[in-house]
Design a protein around this motif. Structure first.
Motif, PDB file in Angstrom:
ATOM      1  N   LEU A 303       0.837  -1.198   0.000  1.00 31.15           N
ATOM      2  CA  LEU A 303       0.000   0.000   0.000  1.00 31.15           C
ATOM      3  C   LEU A 303       0.872   1.248   0.000  1.00 31.15           C
ATOM      4  CD1 LEU A 303      -2.533  -1.131   2.765  1.00 31.15           C
ATOM      5  CD2 LEU A 303      -2.915  -1.150   0.291  1.00 31.15           C
ATOM      6  N   ASP A 304       0.375   2.290  -0.645  1.00 35.61           N
ATOM      7  CA  ASP A 304       1.057   3.591  -0.635  1.00 35.61           C
ATOM      8  C   ASP A 304       0.569   4.342   0.603  1.00 35.61           C
ATOM      9  OD1 ASP A 304       2.007   6.140  -1.017  1.00 35.61           O
ATOM     10  OD2 ASP A 304       1.702   6.116  -3.184  1.00 35.61           O
ATOM     11  N   ILE A 305       1.329   4.243   1.698  1.00 40.56           N
ATOM     12  CA  ILE A 305       0.905   4.798   2.982  1.00 40.56           C
ATOM     13  C   ILE A 305       0.795   6.321   2.920  1.00 40.56           C
ATOM     14  CG2 ILE A 305       1.501   5.020   5.421  1.00 40.56           C
ATOM     15  CD1 ILE A 305       0.547   2.238   4.626  1.00 40.56           C
ATOM     16  N   ASP A 306       1.731   6.971   2.268  1.00 39.76           N
ATOM     17  CA  ASP A 306       1.705   8.439   2.203  1.00 39.76           C
ATOM     18  C   ASP A 306       0.453   8.946   1.495  1.00 39.76           C
ATOM     19  OD1 ASP A 306       4.094   8.631   3.547  1.00 39.76           O
ATOM     20  OD2 ASP A 306       5.311   8.686   1.712  1.00 39.76           O
ATOM     21  N   THR A 307       0.072   8.282   0.404  1.00 41.12           N
ATOM     22  CA  THR A 307      -1.136   8.697  -0.312  1.00 41.12           C
ATOM     23  C   THR A 307      -2.383   8.405   0.514  1.00 41.12           C
ATOM     24  OG1 THR A 307      -0.006   8.196  -2.396  1.00 41.12           O
ATOM     25  CG2 THR A 307      -2.375   8.499  -2.494  1.00 41.12           C
ATOM     26  N   MET A 308      -2.389   7.294   1.229  1.00 41.68           N
ATOM     27  CA  MET A 308      -3.508   6.992   2.119  1.00 41.68           C
ATOM     28  C   MET A 308      -3.633   8.047   3.218  1.00 41.68           C
ATOM     29  SD  MET A 308      -3.272   2.852   2.629  1.00 41.68           S
ATOM     30  CE  MET A 308      -4.682   2.810   3.740  1.00 41.68           C
ATOM     31  N   ARG A 309      -2.498   8.476   3.732  1.00 44.37           N
ATOM     32  CA  ARG A 309      -2.516   9.503   4.792  1.00 44.37           C
ATOM     33  C   ARG A 309      -3.062  10.820   4.247  1.00 44.37           C
ATOM     34  NH1 ARG A 309       2.398   8.768   6.440  1.00 44.37           N
ATOM     35  NH2 ARG A 309       1.838   7.388   8.178  1.00 44.37           N
ATOM     36  N   GLU A 310      -2.656  11.172   3.036  1.00 42.74           N
ATOM     37  CA  GLU A 310      -3.176  12.387   2.401  1.00 42.74           C
ATOM     38  C   GLU A 310      -4.693  12.316   2.244  1.00 42.74           C
ATOM     39  OE1 GLU A 310      -3.187  14.419  -2.051  1.00 42.74           O
ATOM     40  OE2 GLU A 310      -1.604  12.985  -1.520  1.00 42.74           O
ATOM     41  N   ALA A 311      -5.190  11.157   1.830  1.00 40.19           N
ATOM     42  CA  ALA A 311      -6.634  10.988   1.652  1.00 40.19           C
ATOM     43  C   ALA A 311      -7.371  11.004   2.991  1.00 40.19           C
ATOM     44  CB  ALA A 311      -6.900   9.674   0.922  1.00 40.19           C
ATOM     45  N   ALA A 312      -6.778  10.401   4.027  1.00 38.40           N
ATOM     46  CA  ALA A 312      -7.439  10.339   5.332  1.00 38.40           C
ATOM     47  C   ALA A 312      -7.660  11.723   5.914  1.00 38.40           C
ATOM     48  CB  ALA A 312      -6.611   9.483   6.290  1.00 38.40           C
ATOM     49  N   HIS A 313      -6.720  12.628   5.688  1.00 36.14           N
ATOM     50  CA  HIS A 313      -6.841  13.979   6.241  1.00 36.14           C
ATOM     51  C   HIS A 313      -8.055  14.717   5.674  1.00 36.14           C
ATOM     52  CE1 HIS A 313      -2.244  14.012   7.235  1.00 36.14           C
ATOM     53  NE2 HIS A 313      -2.953  13.257   8.058  1.00 36.14           N
ATOM     54  N   LYS A 314      -8.546  14.295   4.531  1.00 30.47           N
ATOM     55  CA  LYS A 314      -9.709  14.954   3.920  1.00 30.47           C
ATOM     56  C   LYS A 314     -10.991  14.721   4.726  1.00 30.47           C
ATOM     57  CE  LYS A 314      -7.960  14.702  -0.846  1.00 30.47           C
ATOM     58  NZ  LYS A 314      -8.033  16.165  -1.133  1.00 30.47           N
ATOM     59  N   PHE A 315     -10.997  13.706   5.590  1.00 35.23           N
ATOM     60  CA  PHE A 315     -12.196  13.433   6.380  1.00 35.23           C
ATOM     61  C   PHE A 315     -12.370  14.411   7.543  1.00 35.23           C
ATOM     62  CE2 PHE A 315     -11.536   8.904   4.874  1.00 35.23           C
ATOM     63  CZ  PHE A 315     -12.676   8.881   4.067  1.00 35.23           C
ATOM     64  N   GLN A 417      -3.973   1.268  -2.891  1.00 35.43           N
ATOM     65  CA  GLN A 417      -3.597   0.312  -3.934  1.00 35.43           C
ATOM     66  C   GLN A 417      -3.442   0.968  -5.294  1.00 35.43           C
ATOM     67  OE1 GLN A 417      -5.857  -3.705  -3.331  1.00 35.43           O
ATOM     68  NE2 GLN A 417      -7.013  -2.154  -2.197  1.00 35.43           N
ATOM     69  N   GLY A 418      -3.636   2.281  -5.346  1.00 40.08           N
ATOM     70  CA  GLY A 418      -3.493   2.993  -6.613  1.00 40.08           C
ATOM     71  C   GLY A 418      -4.684   2.840  -7.529  1.00 40.08           C
ATOM     72  N   LEU A 419      -5.796   2.294  -7.023  1.00 41.19           N
ATOM     73  CA  LEU A 419      -6.990   2.113  -7.844  1.00 41.19           C
ATOM     74  C   LEU A 419      -7.860   3.360  -7.888  1.00 41.19           C
ATOM     75  CD1 LEU A 419      -7.931  -1.478  -6.619  1.00 41.19           C
ATOM     76  CD2 LEU A 419      -6.860  -0.856  -8.790  1.00 41.19           C
ATOM     77  N   GLU A 420      -7.705   4.246  -6.890  1.00 39.32           N
ATOM     78  CA  GLU A 420      -8.460   5.494  -6.841  1.00 39.32           C
ATOM     79  C   GLU A 420      -7.518   6.620  -6.428  1.00 39.32           C
ATOM     80  OE1 GLU A 420     -11.561   5.993  -7.691  1.00 39.32           O
ATOM     81  OE2 GLU A 420     -12.277   3.909  -7.837  1.00 39.32           O
ATOM     82  N   PRO A 421      -7.768   7.850  -6.911  1.00 39.01           N
ATOM     83  CA  PRO A 421      -6.988   9.003  -6.450  1.00 39.01           C
ATOM     84  C   PRO A 421      -7.557   9.519  -5.127  1.00 39.01           C
ATOM     85  CG  PRO A 421      -8.560   9.701  -8.108  1.00 39.01           C
ATOM     86  CD  PRO A 421      -8.707   8.198  -7.994  1.00 39.01           C
ATOM     87  N   PRO A 422      -6.786  10.243  -4.319  1.00 39.42           N
ATOM     88  CA  PRO A 422      -7.330  10.816  -3.085  1.00 39.42           C
ATOM     89  C   PRO A 422      -8.542  11.703  -3.311  1.00 39.42           C
ATOM     90  CG  PRO A 422      -4.928  10.952  -3.089  1.00 39.42           C
ATOM     91  CD  PRO A 422      -5.333  10.492  -4.454  1.00 39.42           C
ATOM     92  N   SER A 423      -8.657  12.297  -4.482  1.00 42.18           N
ATOM     93  CA  SER A 423      -9.775  13.196  -4.772  1.00 42.18           C
ATOM     94  C   SER A 423     -11.125  12.480  -4.792  1.00 42.18           C
ATOM     95  CB  SER A 423      -9.556  13.894  -6.118  1.00 42.18           C
ATOM     96  OG  SER A 423      -9.449  12.945  -7.172  1.00 42.18           O
ATOM     97  N   VAL A 424     -11.140  11.131  -4.794  1.00 39.10           N
ATOM     98  CA  VAL A 424     -12.414  10.420  -4.772  1.00 39.10           C
ATOM     99  C   VAL A 424     -13.166  10.710  -3.479  1.00 39.10           C
ATOM    100  CG1 VAL A 424     -11.512   8.300  -3.714  1.00 39.10           C
ATOM    101  CG2 VAL A 424     -13.515   8.181  -5.216  1.00 39.10           C
ATOM    102  N   ILE A 425     -12.438  11.009  -2.415  1.00 36.47           N
ATOM    103  CA  ILE A 425     -13.094  11.335  -1.153  1.00 36.47           C
ATOM    104  C   ILE A 425     -13.808  12.675  -1.259  1.00 36.47           C
ATOM    105  CG2 ILE A 425     -12.651  11.926   1.279  1.00 36.47           C
ATOM    106  CD1 ILE A 425     -10.496   9.782   1.273  1.00 36.47           C
ATOM    107  N   ASP A 426     -13.202  13.641  -1.904  1.00 38.99           N
ATOM    108  CA  ASP A 426     -13.871  14.932  -2.131  1.00 38.99           C
ATOM    109  C   ASP A 426     -15.161  14.737  -2.916  1.00 38.99           C
ATOM    110  OD1 ASP A 426     -11.787  16.413  -0.862  1.00 38.99           O
ATOM    111  OD2 ASP A 426     -10.584  16.218  -2.694  1.00 38.99           O
ATOM    112  N   ALA A 427     -15.108  13.883  -3.920  1.00 40.24           N
ATOM    113  CA  ALA A 427     -16.303  13.658  -4.754  1.00 40.24           C
ATOM    114  C   ALA A 427     -17.416  13.000  -3.949  1.00 40.24           C
ATOM    115  CB  ALA A 427     -15.929  12.797  -5.959  1.00 40.24           C
ATOM    116  N   LEU A 428     -17.078  12.049  -3.077  1.00 40.56           N
ATOM    117  CA  LEU A 428     -18.099  11.364  -2.286  1.00 40.56           C
ATOM    118  C   LEU A 428     -18.663  12.262  -1.189  1.00 40.56           C
ATOM    119  CD1 LEU A 428     -16.394   7.861  -1.963  1.00 40.56           C
ATOM    120  CD2 LEU A 428     -18.460   8.392  -3.265  1.00 40.56           C
ATOM    121  N   LEU A 429     -17.859  13.187  -0.658  1.00 44.66           N
ATOM    122  CA  LEU A 429     -18.359  14.114   0.357  1.00 44.66           C
ATOM    123  C   LEU A 429     -19.214  15.219  -0.250  1.00 44.66           C
ATOM    124  CD1 LEU A 429     -15.187  14.523   2.622  1.00 44.66           C
ATOM    125  CD2 LEU A 429     -17.276  13.254   3.144  1.00 44.66           C
TER     126      LEU A 429
END
Length: 605
Positions: A303-315, A417-429
C-alpha cells in the motif's frame, strides 16, 4: 443341620493318603474363614462406626432485593468481537452467535448485581434492562471489537440500608432534579456525590455532596474500598474474551453512556503489505510510483501509505457522510453530518517476527530494491521493514453512522492500492453532486476496534475533549490518606493468577502461537520453492501472466485476510448508484403506513 449331626463320621482308615491330605487342607481353610469372620465382628462391636450424617438438601433461598442498597455506576470493558453477533441484543431476533449484551446480562444476573423490573414479554434468559437505568455508548456490529466500551447501570451496593435517609416526597426530589417525578426511580444522582439507595424505598433518594460524605463517615463506609469489587466479580463470570477494565463510582447527574459521550475513537488495523506480494515481474503494477522513479514500479499487495494519509486527512471537519454509510430506513435519519476531529494513518510500533521473506528480493515494495548495494536505495525507502508492518487508520469523531468507519477505510484501501486518487473522497463528500452512494464494498469487520469513549465535563469547550469520568481501574487502590490497607482480595484482579492481565495473556498467547506457526510455515514454503533455482532473483518469474495484472482478475484488498478477485476494476464514481436517502426513507415510511411523522425521525446517532 440335625441330619448332618446324625450322620456317621467317615471311616478314615479306608482313605488313601491323597484323600487324607485333601481333607486336612479343606478343614484348615474352613478354620481360617471362621476365624476371620469372628475377628471382624468383634472389632465392629468394640469400635462401632459413627453414624453418617445425612446431608440436608441445599435450599435456594429467594433473593430479596429489599435487603440491599443500589447505586448508579458506569462500567468500562473490552471484548474481542469475532465470537459475538455484535454488542446489542434484540428480542425476538435469534442470532447464530450470542451478543455481548447477553453475556454481560448473564454475569450481572448470576452475581445478583441487578434487580430488573419483570417483563413477561422476555424469556428468563433474555437481557431485561427495565428498571436498571441501562445505557450503552457504542453499538458495535457483528465481529467488531471494543477496548473502551462503556455502559451506565444501577447495581447492588455494599452500603448499609438502614442509614439511608428517605426524601420527603417524590415531588421534592423531582423539583431538585428539575425534571418530572418518576415513581420507578430507585434514586437520584448528584454530580459530585456517590448515589446509593435502598431498593425497597418508595421514592428516589437524593443527598448533597456534604450530607453524602457525612453519612458515609458515620457509617464508616468507604465508597470504593468497602464496595463490591464489581470488575473482579464480573470477570470471574464473563467469557475470557470479555473483560471488565474499570468502573466509575460517581457518574454525573443524568449520565447516559450514549448521549453524554462527546467523542468516540476507532482504530482499524491493517498490515503492510496488505496481502502477500506476487513474486517476480508478474506482481509489478503497470504504473510506476511517480515520486520515486528510481525505485521503479510498485509491487501489488503493498500500500502507498503516504497517499492513504493524504486521503485520510480529507475526512477531518464537519461533513455529510451519507456516501460513507449504510442507510437504515427504519430510523428515518435525515441528518448525516458528523464531525471528525482526527483522521490519520499511524504506524504501530511492533516487534519483528516471522514472515521474514517479505524483505527479500522479489517480494519487496519496489522493482529495483533488489539491486541496491545496501539495504535501502535512498532515504525514501528507509521505512520498508524486512517483516510486515502494522498500521492503523485512527479516527476520532463526535458520532458515527451505521458502518461509517468501514466504508471510510474501504475507500482508503482503494487509494492505497493505486486504484483510486485521493480526490475520490472529495467527490463522495460532495452530496450535491453525488446524492446516491456508489455501490462499493465496505471493509472487513475483524480489524475494527472501538478504542475509547470520551465523556468531557459538562460545559467544557469542544476543543478540550478530555475524559472527566473518574475511573477506578482493575488493580487500583484508591483510598483516603491514612486509611488501612485494603485486603489483597479488594485490590487484586489485574495481575497474578486469575487477574485480567493473566486472562488476556492466555487469549493472546494462543493466537500468537497460531500466528508464529502460520508465519513460519510461509517462510518454509517460500524457501523450499527456491531449491531448484534462485527464487529471490530479480529475473525469476514464478507466475505466468501479463505484467502488472493478476491472472484473469484484479486483486483488491478490503481489509480481510486476503484480496478479493473483482474482474476488471470499475472506479468508484463509475459504479451504479444507490437511491438517494430521501427516496429510501419515503418508501419505507409508506410501506409502514406513516408519512414521516416527527416521532419516527431520528437525527442523532
Amino acid at each position: 443341620m440335625a441330619e448332618q449331626l446324625c450322620e456317621q463320621p467317615p471311616d478314615l482308615s479306608t482313605w488313601s493318603a491323597d484323600q487324607l491330605i485333601a481333607r486336612v487342607n479343606s478343614l484348615e481353610q474352613q478354620l481360617k474363614e471362621q476365624t476371620a469372620k469372628y475377628n471382624s465382628t468383634t472389632l465392629l462391636l468394640e469400635n462401632p462406626r459413627p453414624a453418617r450424617k445425612l446431608k440436608t438438601a441445599r435450599v435456594n433461598r429467594e433473593f430479596d432485593p429489599s435487603k440491599y442498597s443500589t447505586r448508579f455506576i458506569a462500567l468500562k470493558f473490552a471484548y474481542l468481537g469475532q465470537r459475538y453477533n455484535g454488542l446489542e441484543f434484540h428480542p425476538n431476533n435469534k442470532t447464530p452467535l450470542p451478543t455481548v449484551e447477553e453475556e454481560l446480562w448473564k454475569a450481572l444476573n448470576k452475581a445478583r448485581l441487578v434487580f430488573p423490573t419483570p417483563n413477561t414479554l422476555l424469556g428468563p434468559d433474555e437481557p431485561n434492562w427495565e428498571g436498571c437505568e441501562y445505557s450503552k455508548c457504542g453499538r458495535t456490529d457483528k465481529g467488531v471489537n471494543a477496548f473502551g466500551q462503556v455502559v451506565g447501570i444501577r447495581v447492588r451496593s455494599n452500603r448499609p440500608v438502614s442509614r439511608v435517609r428517605k426524601p420527603a416526597s417524590l415531588d421534592d426530589v423531582a423539583r431538585k432534579r428539575e425534571e418530572p417525578s418518576r415513581p420507578g426511580d430507585l434514586e437520584t444522582t448528584a454530580s459530585s456525590a456517590v448515589p446509593v439507595t435502598s431498593v425497597n424505598e418508595d421514592a428516589p433518594h437524593t443527598q448533597s455532596s456534604a450530607s453524602e460524605s457525612a453519612s458515609d463517615e458515620a457509617l464508616s463506609f468507604h465508597s470504593i474500598r468497602d464496595e463490591i469489587p464489581y470488575c473482579q466479580v464480573l470477570n470471574r463470570l464473563l467469557p475470557p474474551d470479555i473483560r471488565m477494565l474499570a468502573w466509575c463510582p460517581a457518574p454525573p447527574l443524568d449520565f447516559s453512556a450514549r448521549f453524554s459521550c462527546k467523542e468516540r475513537r476507532y482504530r482499524y488495523f491493517f498490515t503492510q503489505p496488505a496481502f502477500t506480494p506476487t513474486m517476480g515481474p508478474a506482481g509489478l503494477l503497470t504504473v510506476p510510483k511517480e515520486s520515486n522513479s528510481s525505485a521503479g514500479r510498485r509491487r501489488e499487495g503493498w500500500l502507498d501509505i503516504d497517499t492513504m494519509r493524504e486521503a485520510a486527512h480529507k475526512f477531518t471537519g464537519l461533513h455529510d457522510f451519507r456516501n460513507f454509510c449504510k442507510v437504515d430506513p427504519s430510523k428515518q435519519i435525515e441528518n448525516f453530518e458528523r464531525r471528525i476531529f482526527h483522521a490519520d494513518i499511524e504506524e504501530v510500533d511492533d516487534h519483528r517476527g516471522p514472515l521474514g521473506y517479505i524483505g527479500k528480493p522479489g517480494f519487496q515494495q519496489y522493482e529495483h530494491a533488489n539491486e541496491a548495494s545496501s539495504r535501502y536505495l535512498d532515504d525514501s525507502l528507509k521505512g520498508q521493514s524486512s517483516t510486515p508492518m502494522i498500521y492503523t487508520f485512527t479516527l476520532h469523531g463526535s458520532a458515527f453512522l451505521w458502518h461509517q468507519v468501514r466504508h471510510m477505510v474501504a475507500i482508503l484501501f482503494l487509494v492505497g492500492q493505486g486504484l483510486e486518487p485521493p480526490s475520490v473522497i472529495d467527490a463522495l463528500l460532495d452530496v450535491s453532486n453525488t446524492s446516491g452512494r456508489p455501490q462499493y464494498e465496505m471493509a472487513d469487520d475483524a480489524p475494527l476496534v472501538l478504542w475509547d469513549c470520551i465523556f468531557p465535563r459538562e460545559g467544557a469547550d469542544d476543543e478540550s475533549r478530555i475524559d472527566a469520568l473518574e475511573w477506578v481501574y482493575v488493580g487500583d487502590n484508591k483510598m483516603d490518606e491514612g486509611a488501612h490497607q485494603a485486603s489483597s482480595a479488594k485490590v487484586a484482579g489485574k495481575s497474578g493468577h486469575g487477574g485480567v492481565v493473566d486472562d488476556l495473556w492466555r487469549v493472546w498467547r494462543g493466537r500468537k502461537i497460531d500466528e508464529v506457526l502460520a508465519g513460519s510455515l510461509l517462510d518454509v514454503v517460500v524457501a523450499q520453492a527456491g531449491r531448484s533455482g534462485d527464487v529471490f532473483g530479480a529475473k525469476a518469474i514464478a507466475v505466468k501472466g501479463i505484467v502488472g495484472k493478476s491472472v484473469g482478475s484484479q486483486r483488491v484488498f478490503q481489509g480481510g485476510d486476503g484480496p478479493r478477485l473483482v474482474g476488471n476494476y470499475v472506479p468508484v464514481m463509475q459504479k451504479p448508484r444507490m437511491e438517494s436517502v430521501d427516496i429510501i426513507n419515503a418508501r419505507y415510511a409508506k410501506r409502514k403506513g406513516f408519512e414521516q411523522k416527527e416521532e419516527t425521525r431520528e437525527t442523532g446517532g
